[in-house]
Each structure stands twice: as C-alpha cells, then as structure tokens.
Design an enzyme around this catalytic site. Structure first.
Site, mmCIF file in Angstrom:
data_model
loop_
_atom_site.group_PDB
_atom_site.id
_atom_site.type_symbol
_atom_site.label_atom_id
_atom_site.label_comp_id
_atom_site.label_asym_id
_atom_site.label_seq_id
_atom_site.Cartn_x
_atom_site.Cartn_y
_atom_site.Cartn_z
ATOM 1 N N ALA A 259 0.924 -1.344 -0.060
ATOM 2 C CA ALA A 259 -0.041 0.154 0.075
ATOM 3 C C ALA A 259 0.877 1.279 0.036
ATOM 4 O O ALA A 259 2.130 1.286 0.020
ATOM 5 C CB ALA A 259 -0.884 0.088 1.269
ATOM 6 N N HIS A 260 0.288 2.305 -0.127
ATOM 7 C CA HIS A 260 1.170 3.464 -0.276
ATOM 8 C C HIS A 260 1.827 4.011 1.102
ATOM 9 O O HIS A 260 1.256 3.708 2.170
ATOM 10 C CB HIS A 260 -0.107 4.847 -0.322
ATOM 11 N N ASN A 261 3.013 4.441 0.822
ATOM 12 C CA ASN A 261 3.745 4.871 1.883
ATOM 13 C C ASN A 261 4.540 3.715 2.548
ATOM 14 O O ASN A 261 5.131 4.179 3.563
ATOM 15 C CB ASN A 261 3.289 5.960 2.629
#
Lengths: 340, 340, 340
Positions: free
Chosen positions: C241-243
């Site tokens: 997922a993001h980051n």
C-alpha cells in the site's frame, strides 16, 4: 510532469471555502507533509501526534482547525474538517494529463459503439459492439472493453483494464490497472464425476462514484447482475464473486474476498484480507477487522473480528496445541467445578 | 448482444434429454430465477428453500425433479439432477460472439507459429516462436502468448491474458482476463548477504477442461513443470507456485494460494482464501474450509479447518489475550486436577 | 526454444568457480533433478533427504559439497554452498530471447522519452512523457509505462505490466506480468456521509536488484514515495500500500499484503498470505510465518505467528465455540484456584 499547479492563498481559500489567516497573495505550488514541506508548499495538520511538526514546519500555509491557528508559525487555512479540506486541496494539485480528447489511431472500436466527443481512448484500446462511452471518459492504453457496456460521464479507466460484456459503470468512476470486471462467476454443477460449467448470463452494475483498485476482480452474475452501489471504494486485489451486492458508501480494503451471493450493507468498512463466505448478509454499519473470516450473517451494527493475534512462534506453537484441546479443557474445568 | 436464443420446449427437452410435461410448442428465449422469470423464460428449482417461489413463478417452464412436477404451476422439464440440467441449459442461452475465424490485422504472430484455420486471434494479440494454436481456439484482445506454447482445440483465452514461454493447455480450456501462466517460480539462493535468482527452467502443463479465473497466477516449475490435471476449476486471484500439482477435478476457490512443490489430490475442494504451505501433500477427497491454513500434509479424506470463527471485537480482544496464555491455562488446570 | 546451451565441465567449473572432479571435456546441455537427470545433464545435491537419489543419478555431473564427492557415482562440481552454485548454474541454462534491440514498429513512445539503443520495447508497448529507459532494458509486449518514469539498466518487464507515472526502478529489476506499480493509494476523507478521494501525489521508488512477481500491486505514495529497497524479492499477488517502506534484502511471499505507511525492516522474511496492518513497524531480521496477521509493531528480531493450526472440522467446530469463551474459562479457572 512539467505541469506545475500554482495557487495564491486567496484562490485556495475561495476554492476550498476556508478562512484564510495570512497573506492572500502568497503562492503555493505543491502540497507536502508538515515535516517535508518547503517554502512555497501547502501542508495540513489533523493528527495531534504531529503537533511538534506543526510548530517547526517550513510550509507556506497549513490547513488546520481553528484551535491550532494561534500556534501555527505560518499562514493558516482554517477548516472544520482539516483532513477533508486536505483531500479537496490534493485534487487541485493533481497533475493534469496533457492529451486531447479523441481516440488514438491504434484504438479498435466497433462501428456500433457510440463514443462522446470529449472521451479519450488511449493507444491499443479495444471496444466491442453496442457499447456507450460518455463525456470526458478516459480509457487507458491497452484496455479492453466488451460489448453492451456503459461507461457514464467522467469515468476513468487506467491502462490494462478489462471489462467483459454487459458491464455498466456510473459517473465519476475510477478503475485501476489490471482490474477485471465481468469475468465469469465460479459456478459449476457436479454430476458425480466432473464439473459442468454454468454459463454466467448476468452482468455487473457499478454505481456512481465507485473506485476499483488495481488487480481487483468483480465477477458477472449467474442470472442477475453483481451490484456495487454508489460511492463504494474498493482497494487493490479484492475479489467480488457473482451476485454479490455491496451497499452504498462501503469501503472494502485490499485483498478481501466476498464469496457468491453475499450482501454487504451500506456504510460498512471491510478491512484488508477479510473473507466473507457465500450466501451471508452483513447489515449496514458493520466494521470487520483485518483478516477476519465472516462465516455467518451479521445482523447488528458493530465491530467484528476473528483470528488469534500475533505471538512469538515458540509460544504460539504450544498454544495452538492447546487450541485443539479447548473443548476437552473446558469439559475438564466443568468437572473440577462440579467436584468441589 | 442483440442475439436472442429461442427454443421450443420440445427442442429443450430433446437437447437436455429431459421429460417434458407441458406444451412442446411453447417458446422460451431466456433463463431466470423463479422469482424474476417472466413469461417466455425458463427457470429451475433445486433448492427446497425456494419452494414458495416455485408455486408463484411466472416462468414459462421450470426444470425440476419429478416429485415437484405436481405442484409446478407451469410446464415442467423433469430432471434427475435439476441443477446439472440447469447448467446444461445455461450454455444454450449463452451469447454467441459474432466474429469470424482468423487473426485481427493488428495481431503479431511469429512466422514459426502454427495457427489452425478456425482459430481467432483478436486485436493486438502477440504470439511468440514455435507456438501451436488449435482448432476453434480464441485468444482475447491484448493477450500475449509466449514461445513454445501449445493451446489445444476449443480453448478460450479472454482479453489481457499472459502466457509465458512453454505453457501447455489442453482441450476446452478457459482462461480469464488478467491471469498469468508461466511466470517465474519464487526461487532464490541466499549467500549470507543477498539473494541470487534461480532460473525457472520448467514450464506449466494444464490438462483438458481446466478453467482459470481472473487475475490468477500459475508459476512455471524450477526444473520440472507445474501441473494442473484434467477438469480442475480454479477461481479468481489464486496463486499456484512452482512445481505444484493439482489433481484432477479439484476445485480451488478465490484467493487461495498453494506454495511451492505441494501436491493437492484429486476431487478436493479448496475453499476461498485457503493457504497451503510448501512441500505438503493433500490426499484425494479433502475439503478445506475458507481461510484455513494447511500447515501439514493431510493423509485422510475429510473436512479440515483452521481459524477461530467470528466474534464481536470487544469480546474477541479479551479472548485473544487468553489464547496467548492457553498453554499456561492448561498447565494450571492440570495442577488443579492433581491437587484434588 | 531451439536454443541449446552446451558447456563442457571445464567451462562450468571456471564460470562457477568450482572444483571439478571428473572429465573436463564432458558436455552438459541442461540441468535437472537427481531423479530425472539423464546423461548429458547437470544436477545438484544439497538436501540430505535426497541422498539415495544421489547414489543412483544418471546425471553427467552433480554440484555438491565436498563431503559427498566420494559417494557420487559421476563427475562432481564441488561447492561450499551447492544450492547457491545451482542458482548460478541455472542462469547459464536460461533460454536467451532471440530478438534484437530496438522498438517494435507498433510501440508508441512519446517524443520526449529517451530510450537507450540497446533497449527493447516489444509489440504494443506504450510509453508516456519524459520517461527514461536504460541500457539493455526489455519491456514486454502490451506493457504500459507512464510519464516521468525511470527504468535503470538491465531491467526486464514481462508482458502486460503497468507502470503509472513517476515510477522508478533500479538496475537489474525484474517485473512479472500483470503487475501494477504506482496505482493510487487507497486514501479518502469521510465527510460524515461519503468519501472524498485524496489525490495520491507521491510516486514509487524501487531499488536495484528488485524482483516483483506476477499480479502484484504497489501503490504510489500520498505525498512521499512508496519505497522498496535494494535486493527485495516480492512474490505474486502481493499488495504493497501507499507509503510503505520495505527494507533491503527482505523477501515477501505470495498473497501477502502490507497496509499503508507500514515499514518492514531489512533481511525479513514475510511468508505467504501474511497481513500487516497500517502504521506499524517491523524491525530488521523478523520472520513472519504463513497467513499470520501482524497487528502491532515488532521491535525484536525473531519468528512470529498467528492462527490456530489445522484440525479436522468436526473437532474444530467445538473448539471455536470454546475460543469464544476463553476469557470466561480463564476466570473460572482463577476462581477454582482461589477456592482451594
């Protein structure tokens, strides 16, 4: 990627409908975290954990709630819901794709398909028979759209998306790459020796404002449609089986799977890696925590879980042996209680 | 999508080999559930839960077992296995794609590849060296087939499928969009500091009558092939690792994962979200329930499970604390028993 | 696939830097398991379980450690780490793709994009604005690369890969088919009624020697990049997922999912089907066993697990009832202890 969005704080305050405290002529050209923002960038503050970063930020302006305006060292955009205001601001700083409307020369579109003048079909897009593609729709390169589909206005498909026949998606939809919408439901009849395929004759209906993550699959219905209602947000690698219904404004996080003919209510949050078995109903307002298995219907709003939580493997190995003896353990406890 | 399949009940009875009770000249043009069927449509009844819907259906005819013929208000097609008869009927009502045989002008096929005259390669299909594509095979738009592949007669690949080199699929195969067959197995040797790739030199062999769902991946073997035997049905988002063998007529439901070198027997049912660790063997006739982890070989046919079942999170949080103390709890119980 | 790699044992010993015991002029043209190897093939022995196969192998030569050289019936290539030597040998026997450098006529590349002379873009590849593609890079057919991307030297993308804008991958990267890198992170702000999208303005940075499996998705960051460090190996159907940050030389096995803003340390092994919730940190040197849920940070290297292990369903059903009563059971045990 050379496009730069530049806004004065006056413009931002107007477009986001926020009160400005600071120089209205100051210009911001990007958005960043409190910690990383440099002069000329906007930031936001909504989580008290980052309070110290607010006090030392180099951003030119910060979106925050009124109570923190006094301690903010730079210009403020005052918001009732700073996180929501940040969401709206982030859209203003999104890069704008440079291409003009129209179909790339390599796109293959059947003569019966109607495509709005403002729609964009990128390279190598293939579209079937009697499909409708609305205003400002964009279909990413190498995507394939079947026959009898309907893509409502302002919907965006990223590259390498597949729509089978008879898939409808509402306005402002977003479908990420690698997703497959309308694949056959997993239906077979067993004759005692082998499985016979059941033709999947329904379609898929996605409402308005639906977002579908990368690598997600939504199967077509066996007879009726599989339905995803308005405002549903589905993350990456999710599997939605045939004849599922997902209620409005429900969120389904990554790698979850909803088995056939199950119904999820409105305003639910299905966390990541959750499984929902077939033919169950989850009422409105339910949250299921990560990697839980919903193996029965849920009739009361609330938060539900399964699993054991994490342990070091050495102790875990002992405990799972005892898990297999739980019923025996319980019975021996009862005997002890009685024998007193 | 304007194609309508129309059958008289006489024709249906003949083609499905069922006894007809009712007007043989009546025409049906579609198939629907008992509840939603309108006059002119066929329906089916196999689940006693829907008995009341049978009594009030508006279908023109219903497939059912003999014992319900008397209460059926409309024409009957009498079947020993109504669900199986429905499966066969559903195929009759499947839409027939209009395109003719041949390769789309945009398909890229290597000169060494042989393609049967009756095969169809849709737009932008790319095929490698020395591949064979049999009679009535259809390869969907934007799919890529590697070198040294073999697609036997009557196999269908939907759009955006990828076959790496050295993938063989038997007759009447179906592969849904987004699937990847023949990707490298996940094999590395660790030198104490970093991982070195092990070239995956085997291929993939899929038997006859195999169906592969959307977004599923099947890795090529390290040295020998990964093998999926005849009649296996694999759902969406399944992961089959290198050198796995899946036995004939086994069903693998959505989001399950079989790790490297494991063997699944014949006639198994692997429910959704199941994990099978590497190097285990599951014998024939095993069912594993949803989201279970098979962390050891299974040598006896039967039904197997893991997990805890669903609870409200508030009580679940208390119970998982106790789960971590299970071994201690058991020992304290033993002490109590001894001290009596 | 008609390419055959042929090596004398002298050449192999030199290239792999191993001691040869046997005829240096003998030729091997392939690699196979001890059990299946035929004369003219190389094999390897590293697992004592297969000792009897070593004694009867028909291979022409075997990679093994010194202690087994005496019992080996054929030529030996003596290695300190036979499995690692096998990995290096396997690369020598990989088929070499026949195509020459350059872009296929059907590839669509924006004029601003720079492509090294030795790079290969296969059929129907689409590349955006201001992207850089380095020496010996190969992009598989029907892949789509966005704008502002950077593909360093010797990186290989298989067919049907999607890179969104602003994705960077280091040297010697491998990305398998169906993978999507740079899709939007799953970020929304709730206004009390519905969800507002948060534009995902970061990118993705993948280090050198990273391998990404088939059907895997890695989301772009909300503001900063999602980062996968050097030497990370990610299997099929994984969701990052993001980051998220994944530390160097960590292995993530199939179907695992790492939720937003979590950090995985270096030299970790995340087994198959593992979930990591958002905003947690896992330190270096952690192993998480298959299908475990990491629902808290891990600060100490070691092996961690969750779940219950497999049981026959009949007894499992009784035990999960008791699991829901665990807290009560524990309290009743305490009462018994006190009452003694």
């Amino acid at each position: 990627m050379t496009t730069v969005s530049a806004y004065s704080l006056r413009e931002l305050a107007q477009q986001l409908d926020l009160e400005l405290i600071g120089d209205p002529a100051a210009i911001v050209t990007g958005i960043a975290t409190l910690e990383k923002a440099i002069p000329g960038q906007l930031s936001f503050f909504h989580n008290p954990l980052y309070h110290s970063q607010l006090l030392t930020t180099h951003a030119s302006a910060v979106i925050l709630s009124r109570e923190y305006a006094a301690v903010c060292p730079v210009a403020c955009l005052v918001a009732t819901n700073p996180y929501l205001a940040y969401a709206k601001a982030s859209i203003l700083f999104s890069p704008v794709p440079p291409e003009r409307a129209g179909s790339h020369a390599s796109a293959q579109v059947h003569a019966t398909t109607r495509i709005a003048n403002t729609a964009i079909l990128e390279a190598n897009v293939v579209v079937g028979v009697n499909t409708f593609i609305g205003e400002n729709v964009r279909v990413g390169a190498n995507s394939v759209i079947g026959s009898g589909c309907y893509l409502a206005d302002d919907t965006k498909l990223y590259p390498n998306v597949t729509f089978y026949d008879d898939v409808k998606i509402g306005k402002r939809g977003i479908v990420h790459s690698g997703s497959v919408i309308g694949s056959d439901g997993f239906g077979f009849a067993f004759d005692g020796t082998r499985y016979h395929k059941i033709a999947q004759l329904g379609g898929v209906t996605l409402g308005d404002d639906v977002e579908i993550g990368a690598g997600t699959s939504i199967d077509r219905g066996a007879l009726d449609d599989t339905v995803v209602e308005d405002g549903v947000k589905i993350d990456n690698q999710v599997q939605i089986a045939h004849n599922v219904r997902v209620g409005a404004n429900t969120v389904v996080c990554g790698c979850s799977a909803i088995a056939g003919s199950s119904t999820i209510g409105k305003n639910c949050i299905i966390a990541g890696g959750v499984g929902v078995i077939n033919h169950v109903t989850i009422c409105d307002g339910v949250t299921v925590t990560a990697m839980s298995l919903v193996n029965q219907s849920i009739t009361k709003p609330g938060v539900y879980s399964s699993g054991t939580g994490l342990s070091e493997s050495a102790s875990w190995k002992k405990n799972i042996v005892r898990f297999r003896q739980l019923d025996e353990l319980w019975k021996r406890l009862l005997r002890l209680e009685k024998s007193k």
